[in-house]
Design a protein around this motif. Structure first.
Motif, PDB file in Angstrom:
ATOM      1  N   ILE A 191       0.846  -1.198   0.000  1.00  0.00           N
ATOM      2  CA  ILE A 191       0.000   0.000   0.000  1.00  0.00           C
ATOM      3  C   ILE A 191       0.882   1.249   0.000  1.00  0.00           C
ATOM      4  O   ILE A 191       0.654   2.185  -0.781  1.00  0.00           O
ATOM      5  CB  ILE A 191      -0.964  -0.026   1.202  1.00  0.00           C
ATOM      6  N   HIS A 192       1.894   1.259   0.853  1.00  0.00           N
ATOM      7  CA  HIS A 192       2.808   2.408   0.885  1.00  0.00           C
ATOM      8  C   HIS A 192       3.456   2.625  -0.475  1.00  0.00           C
ATOM      9  O   HIS A 192       3.505   3.759  -0.981  1.00  0.00           O
ATOM     10  CB  HIS A 192       3.874   2.195   1.951  1.00  0.00           C
ATOM     11  N   LEU A 193       3.958   1.562  -1.084  1.00  0.00           N
ATOM     12  CA  LEU A 193       4.617   1.697  -2.378  1.00  0.00           C
ATOM     13  C   LEU A 193       3.645   2.192  -3.450  1.00  0.00           C
ATOM     14  O   LEU A 193       4.011   3.000  -4.309  1.00  0.00           O
ATOM     15  CB  LEU A 193       5.261   0.371  -2.784  1.00  0.00           C
ATOM     16  N   ARG A 194       2.413   1.717  -3.382  1.00  0.00           N
ATOM     17  CA  ARG A 194       1.404   2.155  -4.354  1.00  0.00           C
ATOM     18  C   ARG A 194       1.217   3.669  -4.339  1.00  0.00           C
ATOM     19  O   ARG A 194       1.016   4.302  -5.373  1.00  0.00           O
ATOM     20  CB  ARG A 194       0.068   1.464  -4.059  1.00  0.00           C
ATOM     21  N   PHE A 195       1.316   4.263  -3.145  1.00  0.00           N
ATOM     22  CA  PHE A 195       1.069   5.697  -3.018  1.00  0.00           C
ATOM     23  C   PHE A 195       2.347   6.509  -2.828  1.00  0.00           C
ATOM     24  O   PHE A 195       2.301   7.660  -2.404  1.00  0.00           O
ATOM     25  CB  PHE A 195       0.053   5.950  -1.900  1.00  0.00           C
ATOM     26  N   GLY A 196       3.490   5.919  -3.186  1.00  0.00           N
ATOM     27  CA  GLY A 196       4.745   6.650  -3.170  1.00  0.00           C
ATOM     28  C   GLY A 196       5.272   6.986  -1.789  1.00  0.00           C
ATOM     29  O   GLY A 196       5.979   7.978  -1.608  1.00  0.00           O
ATOM     30  N   LEU A 197       4.946   6.157  -0.820  1.00  0.00           N
ATOM     31  CA  LEU A 197       5.420   6.335   0.553  1.00  0.00           C
ATOM     32  C   LEU A 197       6.588   5.386   0.809  1.00  0.00           C
ATOM     33  O   LEU A 197       6.740   4.384   0.098  1.00  0.00           O
ATOM     34  CB  LEU A 197       4.287   6.032   1.540  1.00  0.00           C
ATOM     35  N   PRO A 198       7.397   5.652   1.845  1.00  0.00           N
ATOM     36  CA  PRO A 198       8.431   4.674   2.198  1.00  0.00           C
ATOM     37  C   PRO A 198       7.787   3.320   2.495  1.00  0.00           C
ATOM     38  O   PRO A 198       6.726   3.262   3.120  1.00  0.00           O
ATOM     39  CB  PRO A 198       9.060   5.257   3.469  1.00  0.00           C
ATOM     40  N   ALA A 199       8.416   2.259   2.023  1.00  0.00           N
ATOM     41  CA  ALA A 199       7.843   0.921   2.230  1.00  0.00           C
ATOM     42  C   ALA A 199       7.592   0.648   3.703  1.00  0.00           C
ATOM     43  O   ALA A 199       6.531   0.129   4.077  1.00  0.00           O
ATOM     44  CB  ALA A 199       8.762  -0.146   1.639  1.00  0.00           C
ATOM     45  N   ASP A 200       8.554   1.022   4.534  1.00  0.00           N
ATOM     46  CA  ASP A 200       8.417   0.825   5.976  1.00  0.00           C
ATOM     47  C   ASP A 200       8.324   2.186   6.653  1.00  0.00           C
ATOM     48  O   ASP A 200       9.111   3.094   6.350  1.00  0.00           O
ATOM     49  CB  ASP A 200       9.617   0.050   6.532  1.00  0.00           C
ATOM     50  N   THR A 201       7.376   2.304   7.561  1.00  0.00           N
ATOM     51  CA  THR A 201       7.218   3.540   8.324  1.00  0.00           C
ATOM     52  C   THR A 201       8.431   3.704   9.230  1.00  0.00           C
ATOM     53  O   THR A 201       8.755   2.782   9.978  1.00  0.00           O
ATOM     54  CB  THR A 201       5.932   3.484   9.175  1.00  0.00           C
ATOM     55  N   PRO A 202       9.108   4.863   9.176  1.00  0.00           N
ATOM     56  CA  PRO A 202      10.241   5.075  10.084  1.00  0.00           C
ATOM     57  C   PRO A 202       9.813   4.883  11.544  1.00  0.00           C
ATOM     58  O   PRO A 202       8.690   5.235  11.927  1.00  0.00           O
ATOM     59  CB  PRO A 202      10.639   6.529   9.816  1.00  0.00           C
ATOM     60  N   GLU A 203      10.693   4.314  12.333  1.00  0.00           N
ATOM     61  CA  GLU A 203      10.370   3.921  13.712  1.00  0.00           C
ATOM     62  C   GLU A 203       9.827   5.086  14.546  1.00  0.00           C
ATOM     63  O   GLU A 203       8.861   4.916  15.294  1.00  0.00           O
ATOM     64  CB  GLU A 203      11.580   3.289  14.386  1.00  0.00           C
ATOM     65  N   THR A 204      10.432   6.263  14.439  1.00  0.00           N
ATOM     66  CA  THR A 204       9.943   7.399  15.241  1.00  0.00           C
ATOM     67  C   THR A 204       8.528   7.776  14.837  1.00  0.00           C
ATOM     68  O   THR A 204       7.712   8.121  15.696  1.00  0.00           O
ATOM     69  CB  THR A 204      10.862   8.638  15.118  1.00  0.00           C
ATOM     70  N   TRP A 205       8.233   7.704  13.546  1.00  0.00           N
ATOM     71  CA  TRP A 205       6.886   8.050  13.096  1.00  0.00           C
ATOM     72  C   TRP A 205       5.901   6.934  13.448  1.00  0.00           C
ATOM     73  O   TRP A 205       4.746   7.192  13.783  1.00  0.00           O
ATOM     74  CB  TRP A 205       6.862   8.371  11.606  1.00  0.00           C
ATOM     75  N   LYS A 206       6.351   5.694  13.393  1.00  0.00           N
ATOM     76  CA  LYS A 206       5.507   4.565  13.802  1.00  0.00           C
ATOM     77  C   LYS A 206       5.061   4.749  15.252  1.00  0.00           C
ATOM     78  O   LYS A 206       3.909   4.498  15.595  1.00  0.00           O
ATOM     79  CB  LYS A 206       6.284   3.255  13.640  1.00  0.00           C
ATOM     80  N   LYS A 207       5.982   5.221  16.107  1.00  0.00           N
ATOM     81  CA  LYS A 207       5.644   5.472  17.513  1.00  0.00           C
ATOM     82  C   LYS A 207       4.635   6.598  17.645  1.00  0.00           C
ATOM     83  O   LYS A 207       3.722   6.527  18.475  1.00  0.00           O
ATOM     84  CB  LYS A 207       6.905   5.787  18.318  1.00  0.00           C
ATOM     85  N   ALA A 208       4.766   7.650  16.841  1.00  0.00           N
ATOM     86  CA  ALA A 208       3.809   8.765  16.884  1.00  0.00           C
ATOM     87  C   ALA A 208       2.421   8.290  16.462  1.00  0.00           C
ATOM     88  O   ALA A 208       1.409   8.661  17.073  1.00  0.00           O
ATOM     89  CB  ALA A 208       4.284   9.910  15.993  1.00  0.00           C
ATOM     90  N   ILE A 209       2.358   7.455  15.427  1.00  0.00           N
ATOM     91  CA  ILE A 209       1.073   6.918  14.959  1.00  0.00           C
ATOM     92  C   ILE A 209       0.490   5.993  16.027  1.00  0.00           C
ATOM     93  O   ILE A 209      -0.717   6.053  16.317  1.00  0.00           O
ATOM     94  CB  ILE A 209       1.240   6.188  13.615  1.00  0.00           C
ATOM     95  N   LYS A 210       1.333   5.150  16.627  1.00  0.00           N
ATOM     96  CA  LYS A 210       0.853   4.225  17.668  1.00  0.00           C
ATOM     97  C   LYS A 210       0.297   4.997  18.859  1.00  0.00           C
ATOM     98  O   LYS A 210      -0.726   4.615  19.435  1.00  0.00           O
ATOM     99  CB  LYS A 210       1.980   3.280  18.104  1.00  0.00           C
ATOM    100  N   ARG A 211       0.952   6.088  19.233  1.00  0.00           N
ATOM    101  CA  ARG A 211       0.447   6.913  20.341  1.00  0.00           C
ATOM    102  C   ARG A 211      -0.945   7.451  19.993  1.00  0.00           C
ATOM    103  O   ARG A 211      -1.874   7.371  20.804  1.00  0.00           O
ATOM    104  CB  ARG A 211       1.404   8.064  20.633  1.00  0.00           C
ATOM    105  N   ALA A 212      -1.096   7.981  18.788  1.00  0.00           N
ATOM    106  CA  ALA A 212      -2.401   8.508  18.368  1.00  0.00           C
ATOM    107  C   ALA A 212      -3.440   7.393  18.300  1.00  0.00           C
ATOM    108  O   ALA A 212      -4.603   7.577  18.693  1.00  0.00           O
ATOM    109  CB  ALA A 212      -2.267   9.215  17.021  1.00  0.00           C
ATOM    110  N   ASP A 213      -3.043   6.221  17.825  1.00  0.00           N
ATOM    111  CA  ASP A 213      -3.944   5.069  17.736  1.00  0.00           C
ATOM    112  C   ASP A 213      -4.421   4.645  19.120  1.00  0.00           C
ATOM    113  O   ASP A 213      -5.600   4.311  19.317  1.00  0.00           O
ATOM    114  CB  ASP A 213      -3.190   3.928  17.046  1.00  0.00           C
ATOM    115  N   THR A 214      -3.526   4.668  20.101  1.00  0.00           N
ATOM    116  CA  THR A 214      -3.883   4.304  21.477  1.00  0.00           C
ATOM    117  C   THR A 214      -4.808   5.345  22.102  1.00  0.00           C
ATOM    118  O   THR A 214      -5.765   4.988  22.807  1.00  0.00           O
ATOM    119  CB  THR A 214      -2.602   4.123  22.324  1.00  0.00           C
ATOM    120  N   ILE A 215      -4.562   6.617  21.830  1.00  0.00           N
ATOM    121  CA  ILE A 215      -5.462   7.676  22.309  1.00  0.00           C
ATOM    122  C   ILE A 215      -6.839   7.501  21.679  1.00  0.00           C
ATOM    123  O   ILE A 215      -7.862   7.607  22.363  1.00  0.00           O
ATOM    124  CB  ILE A 215      -4.873   9.072  22.015  1.00  0.00           C
ATOM    125  N   ALA A 216      -6.864   7.208  20.383  1.00  0.00           N
ATOM    126  CA  ALA A 216      -8.143   6.973  19.701  1.00  0.00           C
ATOM    127  C   ALA A 216      -8.878   5.799  20.344  1.00  0.00           C
ATOM    128  O   ALA A 216     -10.095   5.865  20.585  1.00  0.00           O
ATOM    129  CB  ALA A 216      -7.912   6.705  18.218  1.00  0.00           C
TER     130      ALA A 216
END
Length: 191
Positions: free
Chosen positions: A106-131
């Motif tokens: 999915i990331h490659l399809r939309f021109g994103l890095p294949a793997d989410t950088p670890e620091t950003w993955k943590k930011a998304i996980k924090r938001a996901d947990t708050i949600a």
């Protein structure tokens, strides 16, 4: 898929992925296995937009690429559904690997890095947990003490007036597509 694409789950190709299929599927996948209040399920599409809203408030300098990764954080669920975390733990690493392969495609399809950088993955996980905390207390019948014990204290974010209102599937799909398109436009402007 309704687009006519056929996605090989064992070896997903970015060329077989369409945003319309993702939005359609996510708008029809219920969070909390549908065990929420209201006339409609709280969909993964709506959850994804909610997570992005939290990301935006906690990380106002986020780039369009980072914002798109946040919106698409649960995109594999358009074909595999939304398994609750305790069940994912029982199913094991093969399921997680499948989700990761799908997310990379999915990331490659939309021109994103294949793997989410670890620091950003943590930011998304924090938001996901708050949600999850707010979904639990607003929609799924959890008391705030129970939700804090499971998801932690949602520091840094206050739910907007009106709270969470599950949308009909067609409205959730449209919301997801509109948000995706606004991010795409912002990416085009920033080059």
């Amino acid at each position: 898929m309704l687009s006519g694409r056929r996605l090989d789950l064992a070896d997903p190709s970015p060329v077989d992925i369409e945003i319309g299929d993702i939005a359609h599927g996510l708008a029809r996948v219920a969070r909390w296995n549908g065990q929420t209040i209201g006339d409609h399920a709280f969909s993964v599409a709506q959850h994804s937009c909610f997570v992005l809203d939290i990301v935006d408030r906690l990380n106002p300098a986020a780039s369009p690429v980072q914002r798109q990764m946040a919106l698409l954080h649960d995109a594999p669920e358009y074909v595999v559904g939304d398994l609750i975390s305790p069940f994912k733990a029982i199913v094991g690493t093969r399921y997680k690997a499948l989700e990761e392969r799908l997310l990379r495609a999915i990331h490659l399809r939309f021109g994103l890095p294949a793997d989410t950088p670890e620091t950003w993955k943590k930011a998304i996980k924090r938001a996901d947990t708050i949600a999850a905390y707010f979904e639990a207390t607003e929609l799924a019948g959890f008391g705030s003490a129970e939700a804090r014990r499971i998801f932690g204290n949602p520091r840094g974010y206050v739910l907007s007036a009106g709270g969470l209102v599950p949308l009909p599937a067609a409205d959730a799909q449209r919301l997801f597509l509109d948000v995706f398109e606004r991010i795409e436009q912002a990416r085009a402007k920033t080059g």
